[in-house]
Design a protein around this motif. Sequence first.
Motif, PDB file in Angstrom:
ATOM      1  N   ILE A 254       0.872  -1.179   0.000  1.00 36.89           N
ATOM      2  CA  ILE A 254       0.000   0.000   0.000  1.00 36.89           C
ATOM      3  C   ILE A 254       0.903   1.222   0.000  1.00 36.89           C
ATOM      4  CG2 ILE A 254      -1.804   1.275   1.225  1.00 36.89           C
ATOM      5  CD1 ILE A 254      -2.649  -1.413   2.466  1.00 36.89           C
ATOM      6  N   ALA A 255       1.015   1.841  -1.160  1.00 38.39           N
ATOM      7  CA  ALA A 255       1.900   3.003  -1.274  1.00 38.39           C
ATOM      8  C   ALA A 255       1.186   4.246  -0.764  1.00 38.39           C
ATOM      9  CB  ALA A 255       2.321   3.181  -2.729  1.00 38.39           C
ATOM     10  N   PHE A 256       1.944   5.325  -0.604  1.00 37.54           N
ATOM     11  CA  PHE A 256       1.471   6.659  -0.279  1.00 37.54           C
ATOM     12  C   PHE A 256       1.199   6.888   1.197  1.00 37.54           C
ATOM     13  CE2 PHE A 256      -1.267  10.335  -0.078  1.00 37.54           C
ATOM     14  CZ  PHE A 256      -0.553  11.207  -0.867  1.00 37.54           C
ATOM     15  N   LEU A 257       0.662   5.877   1.883  1.00 35.51           N
ATOM     16  CA  LEU A 257       0.329   6.075   3.296  1.00 35.51           C
ATOM     17  C   LEU A 257       1.580   6.415   4.114  1.00 35.51           C
ATOM     18  CD1 LEU A 257      -2.112   5.974   5.150  1.00 35.51           C
ATOM     19  CD2 LEU A 257      -1.613   3.578   5.587  1.00 35.51           C
ATOM     20  N   GLY A 258       2.668   5.718   3.829  1.00 34.09           N
ATOM     21  CA  GLY A 258       3.921   5.946   4.542  1.00 34.09           C
ATOM     22  C   GLY A 258       4.521   7.305   4.235  1.00 34.09           C
ATOM     23  N   LEU A 259       4.102   7.907   3.149  1.00 35.80           N
ATOM     24  CA  LEU A 259       4.577   9.253   2.803  1.00 35.80           C
ATOM     25  C   LEU A 259       3.694  10.311   3.464  1.00 35.80           C
ATOM     26  CD1 LEU A 259       6.501  10.954   0.955  1.00 35.80           C
ATOM     27  CD2 LEU A 259       4.718  10.834  -0.780  1.00 35.80           C
ATOM     28  N   ALA A 260       2.366  10.091   3.375  1.00 37.75           N
ATOM     29  CA  ALA A 260       1.426  11.123   3.834  1.00 37.75           C
ATOM     30  C   ALA A 260       1.330  11.207   5.363  1.00 37.75           C
ATOM     31  CB  ALA A 260       0.049  10.846   3.249  1.00 37.75           C
ATOM     32  N   ALA A 261       1.220  10.057   6.031  1.00 40.01           N
ATOM     33  CA  ALA A 261       0.958  10.077   7.483  1.00 40.01           C
ATOM     34  C   ALA A 261       2.030  10.856   8.267  1.00 40.01           C
ATOM     35  CB  ALA A 261       0.804   8.651   8.009  1.00 40.01           C
ATOM     36  N   PRO A 262       3.341  10.636   8.007  1.00 44.33           N
ATOM     37  CA  PRO A 262       4.338  11.408   8.776  1.00 44.33           C
ATOM     38  C   PRO A 262       4.254  12.909   8.528  1.00 44.33           C
ATOM     39  CG  PRO A 262       5.381   9.550   7.678  1.00 44.33           C
ATOM     40  CD  PRO A 262       3.991   9.652   7.136  1.00 44.33           C
ATOM     41  N   HIS A 263       3.958  13.305   7.289  1.00 44.21           N
ATOM     42  CA  HIS A 263       3.863  14.745   6.991  1.00 44.21           C
ATOM     43  C   HIS A 263       2.668  15.366   7.709  1.00 44.21           C
ATOM     44  CE1 HIS A 263       7.127  15.386   4.246  1.00 44.21           C
ATOM     45  NE2 HIS A 263       6.811  14.294   3.600  1.00 44.21           N
ATOM     46  N   ILE A 264       1.545  14.669   7.690  1.00 44.43           N
ATOM     47  CA  ILE A 264       0.351  15.181   8.368  1.00 44.43           C
ATOM     48  C   ILE A 264       0.634  15.279   9.872  1.00 44.43           C
ATOM     49  CG2 ILE A 264      -2.081  14.702   8.905  1.00 44.43           C
ATOM     50  CD1 ILE A 264      -2.208  13.275   6.123  1.00 44.43           C
ATOM     51  N   ALA A 265       1.293  14.252  10.421  1.00 44.19           N
ATOM     52  CA  ALA A 265       1.614  14.254  11.856  1.00 44.19           C
ATOM     53  C   ALA A 265       2.605  15.377  12.187  1.00 44.19           C
ATOM     54  CB  ALA A 265       2.206  12.902  12.256  1.00 44.19           C
ATOM     55  N   ARG A 266       3.592  15.568  11.324  1.00 44.37           N
ATOM     56  CA  ARG A 266       4.626  16.580  11.570  1.00 44.37           C
ATOM     57  C   ARG A 266       4.020  17.983  11.621  1.00 44.37           C
ATOM     58  NH1 ARG A 266       7.739  14.686   7.857  1.00 44.37           N
ATOM     59  NH2 ARG A 266       8.980  13.271   9.080  1.00 44.37           N
ATOM     60  N   LEU A 267       3.021  18.227  10.770  1.00 45.70           N
ATOM     61  CA  LEU A 267       2.379  19.548  10.753  1.00 45.70           C
ATOM     62  C   LEU A 267       1.677  19.839  12.074  1.00 45.70           C
ATOM     63  CD1 LEU A 267       1.014  19.370   7.136  1.00 45.70           C
ATOM     64  CD2 LEU A 267       2.593  21.100   7.978  1.00 45.70           C
ATOM     65  N   GLY A 268       1.131  18.813  12.691  1.00 44.95           N
ATOM     66  CA  GLY A 268       0.413  19.022  13.946  1.00 44.95           C
ATOM     67  C   GLY A 268       1.289  18.913  15.183  1.00 44.95           C
ATOM     68  N   PHE A 269       2.329  18.070  15.125  1.00 36.11           N
ATOM     69  CA  PHE A 269       3.064  17.744  16.353  1.00 36.11           C
ATOM     70  C   PHE A 269       4.549  18.097  16.292  1.00 36.11           C
ATOM     71  CE2 PHE A 269      -0.592  14.985  15.908  1.00 36.11           C
ATOM     72  CZ  PHE A 269      -1.254  15.236  17.101  1.00 36.11           C
ATOM     73  N   GLY A 270       4.985  18.727  15.210  1.00 32.99           N
ATOM     74  CA  GLY A 270       6.377  19.168  15.144  1.00 32.99           C
ATOM     75  C   GLY A 270       7.311  18.076  14.669  1.00 32.99           C
ATOM     76  N   PRO A 271       8.611  18.402  14.628  1.00 32.46           N
ATOM     77  CA  PRO A 271       9.560  17.495  13.976  1.00 32.46           C
ATOM     78  C   PRO A 271      10.150  16.385  14.861  1.00 32.46           C
ATOM     79  CG  PRO A 271      10.625  19.569  14.503  1.00 32.46           C
ATOM     80  CD  PRO A 271       9.213  19.679  14.997  1.00 32.46           C
TER      81      PRO A 271
END
Lengths: 332, 204
Positions: A254-271
């Motif tokens: 399942i592609a894309f999920l591993g790319l999107a989830a960290p970016h979405i999380a990073r925007l809310g919770f920082g690096p």
Amino acid sequence: MKRWLTWIYISVLLLAILLALSVGASHLEHLWQVLFHPSARTFLGDHNILWQIRIPRIVTAILVGASLGAAGVMAQGACNNPLAEPAIVGTSAGAAFGVVAGLLANIVTIGSLGAIGCGIAGGLIASLLTLHLARNRDAQASVVLIIVGIATSATIAALVGITTSMISRADARSVSFWAWGSLALTTGKDLWVLFPVVVIGIGAAWFIAPALDVLSLGDSTARHIGMDPVKTRRIALIALSVLVAGSVSTVGTIAFLGLAAPHIARLGFGPRHRPLVLHSALIGAVILLIADTGARTVAAPSELPIGLITALIGAPILITLVRRNIDVWRVQ
Amino acid sequence: MISARKLSLVRGEKIVLENFSIDIQLGQITAILGPNGCGKSTLLAALSGDLQPATGDISLDDRPINEYSIAQLARIRAVSSQSQRFSLAFTVEQILEMSLLRSGNEESTSNAIQALNIAHLLGRKVTTLSGGEQQRVGIAMAIAQATPYLFLDEPFAAQDLESITRIQKFLRELAVQGVGVVVVAHAQEDSLDWCDVKVRLPIR
């Protein structure tokens, strides 16, 4: 850390679970009775659909989504690259090849611990191969790594396709399964194997996460501060391979999920990588559960490949968030 | 003392320095000078243990520098490199915390913050800072580690005159306290009177 946002994601996950329980190809008239009285056999049809098909599938979606969310953090952190994800750095294709090779050699069955072991070996070898081929003198150039990773993934994915067509066993999966993924064939038995693998993988990711904070400063600064970038990257890749192998051997790629989830999380919770591992796992679980509910209901009784739905849900969210907050990850 | 004998350094295919010897003493500021491409940064990388020389020996307190582990070296020398980039949006405070992995403490961090005049930047995301501000954060990271040796690669490249004067004064104070400071500089020899030793690299 934004606790309220964590609770919003948890609430969305609970709502998604409720939705996934209530909808499907068959309408369950006695859903709540069979849900809260699992030992009663009054409504056998509804009981079997709920406890043997729907609930295992929901739990699988949550575990696989969490795996891929955390795996994305490991891939991006290890490669110090916002474009990295398991399907790009070769891990997913390697894990799929490991499982398919194990099936071809008749040494494992699908959904077994052995299959996951083959997937871990394949994923780790492919990731290390990508890193080795991308080695640019003494430095690990991020752009080179991604290009080599895409080429490695494409080559191994082709081998998966060829090998799959050579297997005639009844439990073998299709080329489409390995390319796009599907939760249609998951059973409750899979969960006994998948659950400990996901816990170990997320535990390893949690352990190495603080070192990935330092690695984000670059290999030479990490060394100056006193952290071994090679060792850190290896441990992160092992965590990545465990997480991806568990998921790929159970539901395919399942592609894309591993790319999107960290970016979405990073925007809310920082690096910071430690909170990121947990929140990316949570967001991955939410996205995959919603995607799978969509995949099995939109065209019911037919099913859509889950990879199509994850892309449809995740991509617009990712683009919107990144456009509103572009200083989260500066590409050098 | 860091002692380099009969060094030959190679970058890519090119020999940048040949048969070169130098001693770095504690309590002194050593400036390494020369035009672009003469091997200043390469020499700094070798002296700080980042780069293996093609020939010759580098020792730290009479022990070959390549026998030190990454963690041991981090307790002995700190490096601020010219090419420091920040890709993730950590705050400056978080970045300084990270630099204390092996050495340094609250006091040394507070001194570094004061010397580099970055107190007002602590809560800012490092990715939103200007080049000069990012460079000051990089130098502060190295100073915060409070190591016996401090290597700075072109620390004044993106700084204004006031910052340069403040940093120079602080480096002098560190030298008085016994720190061995090595500075790679583009400047002319007469503008480096605040340094104890000036080493001009040969043009190749």
